[in-house]
Design an enzyme around this catalytic site. Structure first.
Site, mmCIF file in Angstrom:
data_model
loop_
_atom_site.group_PDB
_atom_site.id
_atom_site.type_symbol
_atom_site.label_atom_id
_atom_site.label_comp_id
_atom_site.label_asym_id
_atom_site.label_seq_id
_atom_site.Cartn_x
_atom_site.Cartn_y
_atom_site.Cartn_z
ATOM 1 N N HIS A 168 -2.988 -1.576 -2.247
ATOM 2 C CA HIS A 168 -2.343 -2.466 -3.228
ATOM 3 C C HIS A 168 -2.794 -3.897 -3.002
ATOM 4 C CE1 HIS A 168 0.394 -2.697 0.197
ATOM 5 N NE2 HIS A 168 1.035 -3.717 -0.349
ATOM 6 N N HIS A 224 -1.348 -6.862 -2.213
ATOM 7 C CA HIS A 224 -0.785 -7.876 -1.312
ATOM 8 C C HIS A 224 -1.829 -8.397 -0.315
ATOM 9 C CE1 HIS A 224 3.634 -6.526 -2.081
ATOM 10 N NE2 HIS A 224 3.241 -7.476 -2.920
ATOM 11 N N ASP A 250 -1.746 -9.239 2.716
ATOM 12 C CA ASP A 250 -1.839 -8.647 4.062
ATOM 13 C C ASP A 250 -2.533 -7.277 4.030
ATOM 14 O OD1 ASP A 250 0.537 -7.687 2.749
ATOM 15 O OD2 ASP A 250 1.287 -6.944 4.666
ATOM 16 N N HIS A 251 -3.079 -6.922 2.859
ATOM 17 C CA HIS A 251 -3.848 -5.679 2.720
ATOM 18 C C HIS A 251 -5.248 -5.922 2.146
ATOM 19 C CE1 HIS A 251 -0.193 -3.127 3.389
ATOM 20 N NE2 HIS A 251 0.336 -4.306 3.130
ATOM 21 N N HIS A 303 6.402 -0.173 -4.902
ATOM 22 C CA HIS A 303 6.309 -1.389 -4.082
ATOM 23 C C HIS A 303 5.607 -2.487 -4.894
ATOM 24 C CE1 HIS A 303 5.747 -3.803 -0.460
ATOM 25 N NE2 HIS A 303 4.447 -3.826 -0.652
ATOM 26 N N ASP A 305 2.033 0.586 1.807
ATOM 27 C CA ASP A 305 3.441 0.184 1.937
ATOM 28 C C ASP A 305 4.356 1.064 1.090
ATOM 29 O OD1 ASP A 305 2.535 -1.814 3.572
ATOM 30 O OD2 ASP A 305 3.043 -3.471 2.236
ATOM 31 N N HIS A 346 2.286 -0.611 8.375
ATOM 32 C CA HIS A 346 3.101 -1.524 9.197
ATOM 33 C C HIS A 346 3.816 -0.784 10.318
ATOM 34 C CE1 HIS A 346 2.900 -5.189 6.671
ATOM 35 N NE2 HIS A 346 2.834 -4.346 5.644
HETATM 36 FE FE FE Z 1 2.229 -4.960 3.600
HETATM 37 ZN ZN ZN Z 2 2.758 -4.798 0.526
#
Ligand code: FE
Ligand code: ZN
Length: 255
Positions: free
Chosen positions: A54, A56, A58-59, A112, A131, A169
């Protein structure tokens, strides 16, 4: 055969490196470039694919830098192609692609975020789900609906029980503390948590888990548990309502 390496980054993110038949190496959800580059060097692997679950940051934070250095192809969800930096190939539910000796199946798992896919490697029984499904938890429902997230989790729970679940995570300990508040008498959950506490005290990762473990202990896959239904005062309610209440309680849980 694939081999999988875990790269812990930021506070609690996991980047996954997947190598197949020597020539193919994918990285799943690269948040930052440096640790990926050094792990590639260490294994003498050449990056060929970035798999994004996805959008985001942090990905996807390392997408452009890794692509610049390696000229790899970036694969991500069709539904969010505009928000995935550098995307080359967008895929949707039930799409498949070859990765070395493996076939990779795309499972659409929105909730998400609007676009969110999981990458399933049936030959080796591995699932990279970003996530969506966490060990003992699930992602927050930011952009989709509770119903979408619930349907996404059902899809993942129908995979073979021994499937290893590589989420993005390390939230397992706090997820488990929450799970115990609504299903304190689940013996398998209590046993699993003992193990998780021991691992985390030694700084050991709790990922991957298996679909079977999640079905047995993850409260988000267990709205049919009578104990959970009683503790939520929702005995006999539709499973979606029980899932929704569980998600809402977790959103405000501190522990
Ligand atoms: Fe994440
Ligand atoms: Zn995420």
């Amino acid at each position: 055969m694939i081999s999988i390496k875990q790269i812990p980054v930021l506070n609690d993110n996991y980047i996954w490196l997947i190598n197949s038949s020597e020539k193919y190496t994918a990285v799943v959800d690269p948040a930052v470039p440096e640790p990926v580059i050094s792990e590639l060097k260490k294994n003498k692997w050449k990056l060929t694919h970035i798999l994004n679950t996805h959008h985001h940051s942090d990905h996807t934070g390392a997408n452009l830098e890794l692509k610049r250095i390696t000229n790899c192809k970036i694969i991500g969800p069709m539904a969010d192609y505009e928000r995935i930096p550098g995307i080359d190939i967008f895929l949707r539910d039930e799409d498949e692609f070859e990765f070395g000796t493996e076939i990779v199946k795309v499972i659409d798992v929105p909730g998400h975020t609007k676009g969110h896919i999981a990458f399933y490697f049936p030959n080796s029984g591995s699932l990279f789900c970003g996530d969506t499904l966490f060990a003992l938890g699930c992602g927050r429902v930011f952009e989709g609906t509770m119903e979408q997230m619930w349907n996404s989790l059902i899809k993942l729970s129908l995979l073979p029980k021994q499937t290893r679940v590589y989420c993005a995570h390390e939230y397992t300990l706090s997820n488990g503390n929450f799970a115990l508040t609504i299903e304190p008498n689940n013996k398998k959950l209590k046993f699993r948590m003992k193990n998780i506490i021991e691992k985390r005290n030694k700084g050991i990762s709790t990922i991957p888990s298996t679909i079977e473990e999640e079905i047995d202990t993850n409260p988000f896959l267990r709205p049919d548990s009578l104990e959970i239904q009683r503790n939520l005062s929702l005995v006999g309610s539709p499973l979606l309502d029980i899932f929704t209440k569980t998600r809402q309680l977790k959103d405000s849980f501190r522990g």
